[in-house]
Design a protein around this motif. Structure first.
Motif, PDB file in Angstrom:
ATOM      1  N   MET A   1      77.560  57.003  43.168  1.00  0.00           N
ATOM      2  CA  MET A   1      76.829  57.757  44.188  1.00  0.00           C
ATOM      3  C   MET A   1      76.184  56.812  45.192  1.00  0.00           C
ATOM      4  N   ALA A   2      75.570  55.757  44.674  1.00  0.00           N
ATOM      5  CA  ALA A   2      74.875  54.810  45.550  1.00  0.00           C
ATOM      6  C   ALA A   2      75.850  54.066  46.455  1.00  0.00           C
ATOM      7  N   ILE A   3      77.029  53.759  45.934  1.00  0.00           N
ATOM      8  CA  ILE A   3      78.047  53.097  46.756  1.00  0.00           C
ATOM      9  C   ILE A   3      78.431  53.984  47.939  1.00  0.00           C
ATOM     10  N   VAL A   4      78.689  55.260  47.640  1.00  0.00           N
ATOM     11  CA  VAL A   4      79.077  56.191  48.702  1.00  0.00           C
ATOM     12  C   VAL A   4      77.954  56.338  49.726  1.00  0.00           C
ATOM     13  N   ASN A   5      76.727  56.513  49.245  1.00  0.00           N
ATOM     14  CA  ASN A   5      75.600  56.673  50.163  1.00  0.00           C
ATOM     15  C   ASN A   5      75.457  55.473  51.095  1.00  0.00           C
ATOM     16  N   LYS A   6      75.536  54.277  50.523  1.00  0.00           N
ATOM     17  CA  LYS A   6      75.254  53.081  51.320  1.00  0.00           C
ATOM     18  C   LYS A   6      76.431  52.631  52.167  1.00  0.00           C
ATOM     19  N   HIS A   7      77.629  52.621  51.597  1.00  0.00           N
ATOM     20  CA  HIS A   7      78.754  51.978  52.265  1.00  0.00           C
ATOM     21  C   HIS A   7      79.716  52.941  52.962  1.00  0.00           C
TER      22      HIS A   7
ATOM     23  N   THR B   1      70.275  57.182  54.145  1.00  0.00           N
ATOM     24  CA  THR B   1      69.105  56.517  53.558  1.00  0.00           C
ATOM     25  C   THR B   1      68.633  57.159  52.262  1.00  0.00           C
ATOM     26  N   HIS B   2      69.387  58.103  51.740  1.00  0.00           N
ATOM     27  CA  HIS B   2      68.986  58.760  50.501  1.00  0.00           C
ATOM     28  C   HIS B   2      69.067  57.784  49.326  1.00  0.00           C
ATOM     29  N   ARG B   3      68.191  57.998  48.369  1.00  0.00           N
ATOM     30  CA  ARG B   3      68.143  57.110  47.207  1.00  0.00           C
ATOM     31  C   ARG B   3      68.699  57.814  45.966  1.00  0.00           C
ATOM     32  N   ILE B   4      69.209  57.001  45.051  1.00  0.00           N
ATOM     33  CA  ILE B   4      69.721  57.492  43.773  1.00  0.00           C
ATOM     34  C   ILE B   4      68.810  56.970  42.671  1.00  0.00           C
ATOM     35  N   TYR B   5      68.328  57.883  41.840  1.00  0.00           N
ATOM     36  CA  TYR B   5      67.484  57.529  40.700  1.00  0.00           C
ATOM     37  C   TYR B   5      68.250  57.811  39.408  1.00  0.00           C
ATOM     38  N   CYS B   6      67.978  57.005  38.386  1.00  0.00           N
ATOM     39  CA  CYS B   6      68.702  57.162  37.119  1.00  0.00           C
ATOM     40  C   CYS B   6      67.775  56.788  35.968  1.00  0.00           C
ATOM     41  N   LEU B   7      67.827  57.565  34.883  1.00  0.00           N
ATOM     42  CA  LEU B   7      67.043  57.266  33.688  1.00  0.00           C
ATOM     43  C   LEU B   7      67.981  56.894  32.548  1.00  0.00           C
ATOM     44  N   LEU B   8      67.760  55.700  31.993  1.00  0.00           N
ATOM     45  CA  LEU B   8      68.551  55.172  30.886  1.00  0.00           C
ATOM     46  C   LEU B   8      67.729  55.142  29.603  1.00  0.00           C
ATOM     47  N   GLY B   9      68.415  55.206  28.473  1.00  0.00           N
ATOM     48  CA  GLY B   9      67.748  54.990  27.197  1.00  0.00           C
ATOM     49  C   GLY B   9      67.913  53.551  26.766  1.00  0.00           C
ATOM     50  N   ASP B  10      66.972  53.048  25.967  1.00  0.00           N
ATOM     51  CA  ASP B  10      67.094  51.664  25.507  1.00  0.00           C
ATOM     52  C   ASP B  10      68.242  51.508  24.506  1.00  0.00           C
ATOM     53  N   GLY B  11      68.398  52.481  23.604  1.00  0.00           N
ATOM     54  CA  GLY B  11      69.542  52.430  22.694  1.00  0.00           C
ATOM     55  C   GLY B  11      70.853  52.562  23.441  1.00  0.00           C
ATOM     56  N   GLU B  12      70.826  53.307  24.542  1.00  0.00           N
ATOM     57  CA  GLU B  12      72.019  53.469  25.370  1.00  0.00           C
ATOM     58  C   GLU B  12      72.538  52.139  25.888  1.00  0.00           C
ATOM     59  N   CYS B  13      71.630  51.188  26.058  1.00  0.00           N
ATOM     60  CA  CYS B  13      72.021  49.892  26.618  1.00  0.00           C
ATOM     61  C   CYS B  13      72.823  49.045  25.635  1.00  0.00           C
ATOM     62  N   GLU B  14      73.074  49.560  24.447  1.00  0.00           N
ATOM     63  CA  GLU B  14      74.012  48.915  23.532  1.00  0.00           C
ATOM     64  C   GLU B  14      75.455  49.200  23.939  1.00  0.00           C
ATOM     65  N   GLU B  15      75.628  50.128  24.873  1.00  0.00           N
ATOM     66  CA  GLU B  15      76.963  50.463  25.375  1.00  0.00           C
ATOM     67  C   GLU B  15      77.398  49.438  26.429  1.00  0.00           C
ATOM     68  N   GLY B  16      78.594  48.883  26.258  1.00  0.00           N
ATOM     69  CA  GLY B  16      79.088  47.896  27.208  1.00  0.00           C
ATOM     70  C   GLY B  16      79.260  48.430  28.609  1.00  0.00           C
ATOM     71  N   GLN B  17      79.530  49.736  28.723  1.00  0.00           N
ATOM     72  CA  GLN B  17      79.735  50.336  30.039  1.00  0.00           C
ATOM     73  C   GLN B  17      78.489  50.220  30.908  1.00  0.00           C
TER      74      GLN B  17
ATOM     75  N   ASN C   1      69.732  50.954  47.333  1.00  0.00           N
ATOM     76  CA  ASN C   1      69.368  52.381  47.320  1.00  0.00           C
ATOM     77  C   ASN C   1      69.409  52.974  45.915  1.00  0.00           C
ATOM     78  N   LEU C   2      69.640  52.140  44.921  1.00  0.00           N
ATOM     79  CA  LEU C   2      69.703  52.571  43.523  1.00  0.00           C
ATOM     80  C   LEU C   2      68.469  52.064  42.777  1.00  0.00           C
ATOM     81  N   CYS C   3      67.751  52.986  42.148  1.00  0.00           N
ATOM     82  CA  CYS C   3      66.591  52.627  41.330  1.00  0.00           C
ATOM     83  C   CYS C   3      66.751  53.274  39.959  1.00  0.00           C
TER      84      CYS C   3
END
Length: 280
Positions: free
Chosen positions: A134-140, A145-161, A176-178
């Motif tokens: 989403m942020a790539i499309v918005n910016k490039h 000027t719209h911003r993209i927000y995202c909430l991650l889990g700490d256990g989720e960060c065990e995922e390589g993706q 534009n990504l927070c």
């Protein structure tokens, strides 16, 4: 940067919104007799700040892409997203239908069924990847000027993706990504350090090319400071590491991984709602 234009009334209103969101979360999970209360409760203050102060989302533009957008990468915390949309006045669905047959409010959010859900999520790691897109499309491409927000889990960060997405975000200079890391230290099987420790978070995100900020995820002063600082950063995405308490607001759920994916019985629900009956 230190934001000094927040007054006691603002803080009181934000705490009230967060408290109501926590009540919504409990109502959903109790009504369904299933769901994920622990990690939903820990993120209530974060989403309160995002939806009530940061994002330009309202009833009029909810179906438009011409606004800021939010991705719940830890999609199992759907009670948090639904509860926030309800408190914001953007969700008409009855929260007691959560996870019921034919309800729009399924265990993982579906953007095709619920207005205000900007991405369908569930498989961990995919949400942050979509937010990067989403942020790539918005910016490039759209160059807005719209911003993209995202909430991650700490256990989720065990995922390589997650880390593949982080590399892409830095490569494309997505200022534009927070993203926010809901760092409550617990996942379904226990403490993240005992499962597969993804630490050290700060130096990892920095080495992947991100601007990194460290805050108390239950402190609205610190949260606003961080989001405002993120807006000033150029050519880098921002990761806000928000230190939180799993099950925040409910005494018997706090710092107890057993409430990652368990529902309270009637007595427990009534106790929790009583504890959330007022502000400190």
């Amino acid at each position: 940067m230190n934001i000094k234009w927040r007054n006691k009334m603002e803080i009181k209103e934000l705490k009230l919104h967060a408290n109501n969101i926590r009540k919504n979360i409990l109502t959903e999970v109790y009504s369904a007799n299933s769901g994920h209360p622990g990690g939903s409760l820990s993120g209530a203050d974060i989403l309160t700040e995002i939806y009530f102060e940061q994002m330009d989302i309202n009833k009029e533009n909810i179906d438009s892409i011409d606004r800021d957008r939010f991705v719940l990468s830890k999609g199992h915390a759907s009670p948090l997203l639904y509860g926030t949309l309800k408190e914001k006045g953007l969700l008409d669905d009855d929260l007691t239908t959560f996870r019921k047959i034919n309800s729009n409010l399924q265990g993982h959010p579906n953007m095709n069924e619920v207005a205000g859900v900007d991405m369908s999520t569930g498989s961990l790691g995919q949400g942050i990847s979509c937010a990067v897109g989403m942020a790539i499309v918005n910016k490039h491409i759209d160059k807005n000027t719209h911003r993209i927000y995202c909430l991650l889990g700490d256990g989720e960060c065990e995922e390589g993706q997650v880390w593949e997405a982080c590399m892409a975000a830095a490569h494309y200079k997505l200022d534009n990504l927070c993203a926010v890391l809901d760092y409550n230290h617990l996942q379904i099987d226990g403490n993240i350090d005992d499962v597969i420790s993804p630490e050290p978070f700060a130096s990892k995100f920095e080495s992947f090319g991100w601007n990194v900020l460290d805050v108390n995820g239950h402190d609205f002063y610190e949260l606003r400071n961080a989001f405002e600082q993120a807006k000033q950063v150029k050519d880098k995405p921002t990761m806000i590491i928000a230190h939180t308490i799993k099950g925040k607001g409910v005494s018997y759920m706090e710092n107890n991984y057993a409430w990652h994916g368990a529902a309270p019985n009637q007595e427990q629900y009534e106790q929790a709602m009583k504890e959330l009956g007022g502000l400190e």
